[in-house]
Design an enzyme around this catalytic site. Structure first.
Site, PDB file in Angstrom:
ATOM      1  NE  ARG A 196      -1.932  -2.274   3.254  1.00 59.63           N
ATOM      2  CZ  ARG A 196      -2.272  -2.679   4.475  1.00 59.63           C
ATOM      3  NH1 ARG A 196      -3.357  -2.210   5.057  1.00 59.63           N
ATOM      4  NH2 ARG A 196      -1.535  -3.553   5.127  1.00 59.63           N
ATOM      5  CG  ASN A 233      -0.767  -0.284   6.815  1.00 60.79           C
ATOM      6  OD1 ASN A 233       0.057  -1.172   7.005  1.00 60.79           O
ATOM      7  ND2 ASN A 233      -1.727  -0.010   7.671  1.00 60.79           N
ATOM      8  CB  SER A 283      38.052  40.306  -4.381  1.00 60.60           C
ATOM      9  OG  SER A 283      37.706  40.850  -3.133  1.00 60.60           O
ATOM     10  CD  GLN A 313       7.708 -13.946   6.591  1.00 59.78           C
ATOM     11  OE1 GLN A 313       7.847 -12.727   6.648  1.00 59.78           O
ATOM     12  NE2 GLN A 313       6.525 -14.525   6.736  1.00 59.78           N
TER      13      GLN A 313
HETATM   14  C1  UD1 Z   1      -1.724  -6.141  11.001  1.00 65.70           C
HETATM   15  C2  UD1 Z   1      -2.679  -7.055  11.774  1.00 65.70           C
HETATM   16  C3  UD1 Z   1      -3.940  -6.264  12.112  1.00 65.70           C
HETATM   17  C4  UD1 Z   1      -3.573  -5.043  12.911  1.00 65.70           C
HETATM   18  C5  UD1 Z   1      -2.509  -4.192  12.205  1.00 65.70           C
HETATM   19  C6  UD1 Z   1      -1.986  -3.128  13.149  1.00 65.70           C
HETATM   20  C7  UD1 Z   1      -2.249  -9.292  10.898  1.00 65.70           C
HETATM   21  C8  UD1 Z   1      -2.748 -10.389  10.066  1.00 65.70           C
HETATM   22  N1  UD1 Z   1      -3.000  -8.191  10.958  1.00 65.70           N
HETATM   23  O1  UD1 Z   1      -2.384  -5.796   9.806  1.00 65.70           O
HETATM   24  O2  UD1 Z   1      -4.811  -7.064  12.874  1.00 65.70           O
HETATM   25  O3  UD1 Z   1      -4.737  -4.244  13.129  1.00 65.70           O
HETATM   26  O4  UD1 Z   1      -1.385  -5.004  11.804  1.00 65.70           O
HETATM   27  O5  UD1 Z   1      -1.183  -2.224  12.494  1.00 65.70           O
HETATM   28  O6  UD1 Z   1      -1.216  -9.422  11.514  1.00 65.70           O
HETATM   29  N2  UD1 Z   1       5.053  -8.887   7.885  1.00 65.70           N
HETATM   30  C9  UD1 Z   1       6.052  -9.831   7.845  1.00 65.70           C
HETATM   31  N3  UD1 Z   1       5.857 -10.967   7.104  1.00 65.70           N
HETATM   32  C10 UD1 Z   1       4.703 -11.211   6.435  1.00 65.70           C
HETATM   33  C11 UD1 Z   1       3.680 -10.228   6.481  1.00 65.70           C
HETATM   34  C12 UD1 Z   1       3.883  -9.078   7.229  1.00 65.70           C
HETATM   35  O7  UD1 Z   1       7.108  -9.672   8.452  1.00 65.70           O
HETATM   36  O8  UD1 Z   1       4.617 -12.260   5.800  1.00 65.70           O
HETATM   37  C13 UD1 Z   1       5.287  -7.657   8.662  1.00 65.70           C
HETATM   38  C14 UD1 Z   1       5.161  -6.385   7.844  1.00 65.70           C
HETATM   39  O9  UD1 Z   1       6.430  -6.004   7.326  1.00 65.70           O
HETATM   40  C15 UD1 Z   1       4.610  -5.370   8.847  1.00 65.70           C
HETATM   41  C16 UD1 Z   1       3.896  -6.238   9.872  1.00 65.70           C
HETATM   42  O10 UD1 Z   1       4.300  -7.561   9.649  1.00 65.70           O
HETATM   43  O11 UD1 Z   1       5.643  -4.633   9.474  1.00 65.70           O
HETATM   44  C17 UD1 Z   1       2.389  -6.129   9.734  1.00 65.70           C
HETATM   45  O12 UD1 Z   1       2.020  -6.470   8.417  1.00 65.70           O
HETATM   46  P1  UD1 Z   1       0.963  -5.625   7.600  1.00 65.70           P
HETATM   47  O13 UD1 Z   1       0.816  -6.223   6.272  1.00 65.70           O
HETATM   48  O14 UD1 Z   1       1.291  -4.178   7.686  1.00 65.70           O
HETATM   49  O15 UD1 Z   1      -0.337  -5.961   8.461  1.00 65.70           O
HETATM   50  P2  UD1 Z   1      -1.669  -5.103   8.554  1.00 65.70           P
HETATM   51  O16 UD1 Z   1      -2.502  -5.386   7.381  1.00 65.70           O
HETATM   52  O17 UD1 Z   1      -1.349  -3.705   8.870  1.00 65.70           O
HETATM   53 CA    CA Z   2       0.448  -2.518   8.966  1.00 63.63          CA
END
Ligand code: UD1
Ligand code: CA
Length: 453
Positions: free
Chosen positions: A17, A231, A409, A75
């Protein structure tokens, strides 16, 4: 059994995003990557026991945080936040941790105080799974907290259905969890990706723990801004504004006079003495230090610059990795690049650029000058339009000017060249050979006067 608490930062995601190819956690607030703030807060809570899960463009994250070397977990496929934690599990177990604080890497406003209170609440309740919730006006993409008679759980935005889950309450999951490893680790294998995103959600641990009869605690922090996640570009600048305000307020409270404070941006590492006067718009980034009695006028940009006492920096000056000692005057419109050093009481005026150059005590370069790769002694006067010609197209060369010398200068000093102490260089000279101490050098065409036509 004594508790041993470590932390995991989830930072492997791409941040789709954000609409940028760089890893989201490297996006900056006040010139520091968002991950820097999270690491700093966690470092204060858990010391060295912090692991960071990286994946998307991991090399860029590693390069940006050399100090975290050896504490990254890879990961390779980003299969979700639950999967990210599972990837870190072996290292957590090997480290002998009993509890783990898990924090999303996109939550840079978290504070050690708030995290400490959360851990204390979780510990007091002897929770197996604890997580932070906040109340927001618009739940947006956040996971919804659903509190039902049979327990609490988190339903991700995409999977939320008011008909099934009840009306949205505005209470959302902040993305900060405290887990007891012994009881929660076995649940990681039970996560499923049977959901709208096809991902393994860490948030499903809440419902799984409830089903397993473990103790689950949702700690509501009201409207606490410390847990806002980032995000999108809009959320990035909104969080940056909160951070900016926090830092400016802290400096005001500590006695720094900040005029037009709404347009002053001060990075988290700046150290500014009480009584210093700043005026916005102004940007101060990185490890800047400003000593007492100093004034920085508007429209300046300072980066990693150290300024002594009673210095005046006038408007529109840019200073980067520079050092300005006590009593100096700079600008307006001065540019001090890395390695520029002004020793005490030196002066640099408008449209003067310095790079890797030392201006000795009381020396002056008032106007329209370039000083690069130069050592300039005490009390030297550099006339308007003086240029050190330091670059021959291949190599950089040094210019040395002895104390008390006077450079007329519009002089070009073709380096390498040395001007002796108390020497005098006539205006408009092109100096290609050394000038001994106390001598006069002239290197210019002689004026002739002839009748017109
Ligand atoms: C996540 C939560 C949501 C919460 C929100 C708070 C989940 C499924 N959802 O959503 O409930 O309200 O955060 O901000 O957790 N990441 C990894 N590996 C992955 C996927 C993500 O390391 O495979 C990391 C991302 O880099 C990020 C964090 O996890 O820093 C959260 O991931 P993101 O995709 O931003 O989750 P949200 O949709 O914001
Ligand atoms: Ca997030």
């Amino acid at each position: 059994m004594t508790k041993r608490i470590g932390a995991v930062v989830l930072a492997a995601g791409k941040g789709t995003r954000m609409q940028s190819d760089a890893p989201k956690v490297l996006k900056t607030l006040l010139d520091q990557p968002m991950l820097w703030y999270v690491e700093r807060a966690l470092g204060q809570v858990c010391g060295q026991d912090v692991l960071t899960v990286i994946g998307h463009r991991a090399g860029m994250v590693e390069a940006a945080f050399p100090e975290l070397a050896g504490r990254f977990v890879h990961q390779t496929e980003q299969l979700g936040t639950g999967h990210a934690l599972a990837v870190a599990l072996p290292a957590l177990t090997a480290a002998g941790l009993t509890h783990v604080l898990v924090v999303n890497g996109d939550a840079p406003l978290v504070t050690p105080e708030s995290l400490g209170e959360f851990i204390a609440a979780a510990a007091a309740a002897a929770a197996d799974v604890a997580f932070v919730t906040i109340d927001v006006p618009e739940a947006g993409a956040y996971g919804r907290v659903v509190r039902a008679a049979d327990g609490v759980r988190i339903v991700e935005a995409k999977d939320f259905d008011a008909a099934r889950h009840g009306p949205a309450t505005g209470e959302i999951n902040a993305g900060v969890y405290f887990l007891r490893l012994e009881t929660v680790a076995p649940l990681l294998g039970k996560l499923s990706n049977d959901n709208k995103s096809g991902e393994y959600y860490i948030t499903d641990l809440v419902a799984l723990a409830g089903l397993a009869g473990l103790s689950v605690l949702a700690v509501n922090r009201g409207r606490d801004e410390a847990y806002l996640g980032i995000n999108s570009p809009r959320e990035l600048v909104a969080a940056e504004e909160i951070m900016r305000r926090r830092l400016v307020d802290a400096h005001l409270d500590a006695g720094v006079v900040i005029r037009a404070a709404d347009s002053v941006r001060i990075g988290a590492e700046a150290v500014i003495a009480p009584g210093v006067e700043l005026c916005g718009p102004l940007e101060l980034y990185g490890a800047c230090r400003i000593a007492a009695g100093t004034t920085v006028a508007s429209h300046c940009l300072l980066r990693e610059t150290v300024i002594g006492e009673n210095v005046v920096i006038q408007a529109f000056s840019h200073l980067e990795k520079a050092r300005v000692d006590a009593g100096c005057q700079v600008g307006p419109y001065a540019r001090l690049r890395p390695g520029a050093v002004l020793e005490h009481d030196a002066r640099v005026g408008n449209f003067v650029e310095m790079k890797k150059a030392v201006l000795g005590p009381g020396a002056k370069a008032g106007h329209l000058t370039y000083l690069g790769d130069a050592a300039i002694g005490a009390g030297v006067n550099i006339g308007a339009g003086t240029i050190t010609c330091n670059y021959d197209g291949v190599h950089k060369h040094r210019t040395v000017i002895g104390e008390g010398a006077f450079i007329g200068s519009n002089t070009a000093l073709v380096a390498p060249v040395t001007i002796g102490r108390q020497a005098l260089v006539g205006a408009g000279s092109v100096i290609t050979s050394d000038v001994p101490d106390g001598m006069l050098a002239l290197g210019r065409g002689r004026q002739v006067i002839k009748p017109r036509s």
